[in-house]
Design an enzyme around this catalytic site. Structure first.
Site, PDB file in Angstrom:
ATOM      1  N   ARG A 129       0.876  -1.175   0.000  1.00  0.00           N
ATOM      2  CA  ARG A 129       0.000   0.000   0.000  1.00  0.00           C
ATOM      3  C   ARG A 129       0.912   1.222   0.000  1.00  0.00           C
ATOM      4  O   ARG A 129       2.008   1.188   0.573  1.00  0.00           O
ATOM      5  CB  ARG A 129      -0.867   0.051   1.277  1.00  0.00           C
ATOM      6  N   GLU A 138      -3.862   7.547  -4.612  1.00  0.00           N
ATOM      7  CA  GLU A 138      -4.173   6.946  -5.918  1.00  0.00           C
ATOM      8  C   GLU A 138      -5.588   7.338  -6.335  1.00  0.00           C
ATOM      9  O   GLU A 138      -6.468   7.400  -5.478  1.00  0.00           O
ATOM     10  CB  GLU A 138      -4.141   5.411  -5.819  1.00  0.00           C
ATOM     11  N   HIS A 162      -1.604   0.328  -9.711  1.00  0.00           N
ATOM     12  CA  HIS A 162      -2.223  -0.584  -8.733  1.00  0.00           C
ATOM     13  C   HIS A 162      -2.962  -1.719  -9.454  1.00  0.00           C
ATOM     14  O   HIS A 162      -4.177  -1.858  -9.330  1.00  0.00           O
ATOM     15  CB  HIS A 162      -3.176   0.159  -7.786  1.00  0.00           C
TER      16      HIS A 162
END
Ligand code: NAP
Length: 312
Positions: free
Chosen positions: A231, A260, A278
């Protein structure tokens, strides 16, 4: 009235499967909960959750009969599990089915970063290969020393792959694991000092926030490359950007970022950084398996059976 609520952006396949199994109400995000009538919210006993927006006590209190939040993803740091437990709400996730894809992406980013595959591809496509000759020499990846920060399910898959790349494997975990001759470090600074590539595979959430601190980044040194598939929160991103811009570390491969998808634009100027959006678990096959496991947990809940993958 439906008893299931599906929150998040689902693929067409997952949307169809959720619809056929549970005929849920779909919401784009938890901020849309307030738009549901109180009667409809009262009928909800199960939430299929997908996304990274926080789902905490305030959201749970809007669903007074909620019994389960089935997360789409292994990382459930967006869901306040303490608040859920206090309200008797079970939380489930989707472990293991995504290990291979996330580990593949971590290894892929190491190869891309070290072998400069993005830049070399641009060199060939631009005509520079024909005009200016061979692409510049770059960095050998096989045989390097690697440190895995968090030797859990995904961390171990990464280490197993890198063992096949003849790498010397070091790792950090909160306690020593049973491993085939890998070197244990009880603190992340010692791990960072010992390795060329540092791969972050920790859980996210408050307990691991900025675990890759300024000190850990400094310990990596000018040949160090940081790979992060965990993360954005696990890394002190400001310290990372400073170290990358000043050349105090060699580069990075990052699938996860703070804020993000609106990531810090300073990353775009750094050609030593491999940027991925991601997409660690983002294959058709794995996303199908994640969706299935999420739905199986909800079906088990509605049937009063044991949940497959509870986390609280
Ligand atoms: P896991 O098996 O639970 O492993 C997590 C690791 O984090 C373990 O090594 C654990 O250490 C460590 N850890 C947990 N709490 C900690 C703490 N307070 N301090 C230090 N270390 C701590 O989880 P996993 O299935 O491998 O998944 C790891 C993470 O990858 C997920 O939580 C998610 O955030 C991320 N992920 C990203 C993608 C992507 O698309 N990029 C996809 C899937 C998952 P111990 O061994 O000491 O317990």
């Amino acid at each position: 009235m439906t008893t299931t609520l599906a929150i998040g952006g689902y693929s067409d396949t997952d949307f169809a499967a959720l619809t056929s199994e549970f005929d849920p109400v779909f919401l784009g995000g938890p901020d849309e909960l307030a738009g549901l009538e109180a009667e409809a919210r009262s009928a909800i006993t199960a939430v299929a959750y997908k996304g990274h927006a926080p789902f905490g006590g305030d959201q749970m209190d809007m669903l007074p009969n909620l019994g389960i939040i089935a997360n789409y993803g292994v990382g459930y740091d967006a869901i306040d599990t303490t608040a859920a437990s206090a309200r008797g709400i079970k939380v489930t996730n989707t472990p293991n089915v995504l290990n291979d894809d996330v580990a593949d992406l971590a290894v892929g980013m190491m190869l891309c970063q070290g072998r400069e595959m993005m830049q070399a591809s641009a060199w060939a496509r631009s005509g520079d290969w024909a005009k200016n000759g061979e692409y510049r020499l770059n960095r050998k990846v096989s045989g390097s020393t690697v440190g895995i920060l968090g030797l859990g399910r995904i961390g171990r898959e990464i280490a197993d792959r890198l063992a096949a790349f003849k790498m010397d494997i070091h790792y950090y975990a909160r306690s020593e694991k049973d491993t085939p001759g890998w070197t244990y470090h009880g603190d992340p600074v010692s791990l960072a000092q010992a390795v060329d590539f540092l791969v972050v595979a920790l859980v996210g959430g408050a307990d691991t926030e900025k675990f890759v601190s300024k000190e850990v980044i400094a310990a990596m040194g000018p040949n160090g490359v940081l790979i992060n598939i965990s993360r954005g929160t696990t890394v002190d991103e400001a310290a990372l950007l400073d170290a990358l811009e000043s050349g105090r570390i060699a580069g990075a491969g990052l699938d996860v970022f703070l804020n993000e998808p609106n990531i810090d634009p300073r990353f775009y100027a750094l050609d030593t950084v491999v940027i991925q959006p991601h997409q660690g678990s983002g294959t058709v096959q794995t996303r199908a398996a994640m969706g299935q496991l999420q739905r199986d947990n909800i079906a088990a809940f509605h049937a009063g059976a044991d949940l497959l993958t509870p986390v609280n």
